[in-house]
Design an enzyme around this catalytic site. Structure first.
Site, PDB file in Angstrom:
ATOM      1  N   ASP A  84      37.453 131.268 -12.335  1.00 28.86           N
ATOM      2  CA  ASP A  84      37.379 132.228 -13.443  1.00 28.86           C
ATOM      3  C   ASP A  84      35.732 132.071 -14.246  1.00 28.86           C
ATOM      4  OD1 ASP A  84      38.909 133.475 -16.262  1.00 28.86           O
ATOM      5  OD2 ASP A  84      37.611 131.355 -16.611  1.00 28.86           O
ATOM      6  N   GLU A  87      36.847 124.467   6.097  1.00 29.99           N
ATOM      7  CA  GLU A  87      38.056 123.305   6.850  1.00 29.99           C
ATOM      8  C   GLU A  87      39.025 123.570   6.591  1.00 29.99           C
ATOM      9  OE1 GLU A  87      37.625 119.339   5.333  1.00 29.99           O
ATOM     10  OE2 GLU A  87      35.365 119.872   4.481  1.00 29.99           O
TER      11      GLU A  87
END
Length: 535
Positions: free
Chosen positions: A210, A252
């Protein structure tokens, strides 16, 4: 719960996905208390799978006093009890994935709730304390510090500073209940990296960010000067180091980011999409574009051009939880979107808006890249008019009542035509009132109607998954009459959208895949109608 790794899923799914935005509070009420919840979402996963979306983006479901619809987060590791529990969120993520639907969660890194443990500790501490260094506390100006530290404009109406009892002021670009974090402090960066890992470890496929361009603030918090470059709190260069660090975490886990980035400069916008930063960003240029063929084409061309240098896919969205619903917006004289232009009592032709929204659905779903669908768009919901006494959005109150706010696009969904509260929940009144007559939009009524908006979206999303030519890839414009758009995609797909008053001839084709409305008697495409063709 295991994270989603690239070996377990198509690593580039996000480049072409159809993603459905869930505003939990208004989606479905599983326990009958008037507020949508995770139990309600879990009960509708079959509906979402049948609709044909590939991912769900959840607006904040964390612990929050809901001063701004959940975008005032008190604890990222706790689900708000109104919505359920962390265990239930984990079940929802797993059950959705079992249906082939990934999960994207929302984070709000610019600020936290004034009920967050950090901010409560800052208020209890003295000026100059380590607790206050996590935020932007400053002495005021004026003889007695009675004036705000600077004159920055708010993202909402009103001031950006609030004074506390000991005389200091704290910064909040949004509401006072949303104090801005100090992103120059290493603890702020570390906490958000830990939050990202927390949710990736629970199986989410991505994170929506956001107000992604607002985090960093200019040193010293200088006064705002119209047109100054760099801006003191929008799009500062320091942001890119933050997102490079985040990208390494996402990589990852095979996760992705989508940023809420409102920037008029296309070159600076594209910087956020470099290969080591965010994967995608919302396309607000297209969302706010009027229903005009020339302007839409320009928006599409500019969007594709600004994404091309960094190899990022575009995203296409017609509305969201902050924006006037498409059916209503396209039924008005001014069909673009601008927060400053929102007003009560704007005349609307819902029949016209619905025809245009159907055509816009086929347009957006045929464009290169990913597409976002806001809950209720597939039902053709209009913007609801909220009685003054029931409005909850702070944008309304901070405008002294002139702005109707965003509640009209957040009204609980109608699921069952003849059930209490249209099937949203069975007991208490919904947290926002549903308009009379919404049984016409109920999902169960639309299910068996091949001409319904729901049937259109289901068919379009099925074709988008199964036919060649959709999703990421090149676009080639085709000759079209004035007031119409026509383009081809690889694989023999063509899309034609007619916005002109006169019906348009279809280009040569071997078959019709889908039409947003009937062709005329001569087999031509009427005004405000779109068609997918096979070359």
């Amino acid at each position: 719960m295991a994270a989603i790794l690239p070996s377990e899923a198509t690593a580039d799914w996000w480049r072409s996905a159809a993603i459905y935005q869930v505003y939990v509070r208004s989606f479905a009420d599983g326990d009958g208390d008037g507020t949508g919840d995770l139990a309600g979402v879990r009960g509708k996963l079959g509906y979402l799978a049948e609709l044909g979306v590939e991912a769900l983006w959840f607006t904040p479901w964390y612990l929050s006093p809901l001063a701004d619809g959940g975008y005032d987060v008190a604890d990222y590791r706790t689900i708000d009890p109104a919505f359920g529990s962390l265990v239930e969120a984990e079940k929802l993520i797993a059950e959705a994935l079992g249906l082939g639907i990934r999960t994207i969660v929302d984070i709000v890194p610019n600020h936290v709730s004034d009920q967050h443990a950090w901010f409560k500790a800052a208020l209890a501490a003295e000026p100059g304390s380590p607790e206050r260094e996590l935020f932007h506390f400053r002495s005021g100006r004026g003889e007695h510090g009675e004036l705000p530290p600077n004159d920055w404009p708010s993202q909402f109406a009103g001031t950006t500073w609030t004074r506390v009892p000991d005389g200091e002021w704290y910064l909040h670009l949004f509401a006072p209940e949303q104090p801005d974090l100090n992103w120059a402090h290493p603890a702020v960066r570390q906490e958000h990296e830990d939050v990202l890992r927390f949710w990736f470890e629970r199986g989410v496929a991505g994170v929506r960010i956001d107000s992604a361009a607002l985090l960093a603030k200019a040193p010293g918090l200088p006064d705002f000067v119209e047109g100054q470059d760099p801006h003191p709190y929008i799009d500062l260069d320091e942001l890119h180091d933050i997102y490079r660090s985040w990208r390494s975490i996402a990589d990852e886990f095979g996760g992705i980011f989508v940023g809420e980035v409102w920037l008029p400069d296309s070159e600076r916008f594209a910087r956020y999409l470099r290969p080591d930063e965010l994967h995608t960003a919302f396309n607000f240029n297209f969302l706010s574009c009027p229903w005009d063929a020339a302007l839409l084409r320009t928006s599409i061309e500019e969007t594709l051009a600004e994404h091309a240098p960094v190899g990022a896919p575009a995203t296409w969205v017609l509305c969201n939880h902050d924006v006037t619903r498409t059916v209503t917006r396209y039924g008005r004289e001014a069909t673009g979107f601008d927060f400053a232009a929102k007003a009560f009592g704007t005349p609307t032709d819902l029949g016209l808006g619905t025809r245009r929204a159907r055509a816009a659905a086929l347009l957006s779903l045929a464009l290169p890249g990913a597409v976002y669908l806001y809950q209720g768009e597939e039902l053709g919901l209009p913007e609801a008019e909220i009685p003054l006494e029931r409005i909850q959005d702070p944008m309304h109150f901070r405008s002294d009542g002139s702005d109707p706010g965003r509640d009209g696009c957040r009204v609980p969904l109608p699921w069952t035509a003849h059930a209490p509260h249209y099937g949203f929940g069975s007991a208490r009144l919904p947290w926002l009132p549903q308009p009379e007559g919404w049984e016409a939009y109920a999902a169960d009524r639309q299910e068996g109607d091949p001409a319904s908006m729901l049937s259109l979206y289901r068919t379009a999303l099925r074709l988008r998954r199964t036919e060649s030519g959709f999703g990421d890839g090149p676009l080639r414009w085709l000759p079209a009459p004035e007031g119409a758009l026509a383009f081809a995609r690889d694989g023999g797909l063509m899309c034609v959208v007619n916005l002109a008053a006169d019906s348009a001839e279809l280009p040569g084709h071997t078959g019709i895949l889908l039409v947003s409305g009937p062709l005329d008697e001569a087999g031509r495409l009427p005004q405000d109608t779109a068609v997918w063709l096979r070359a």
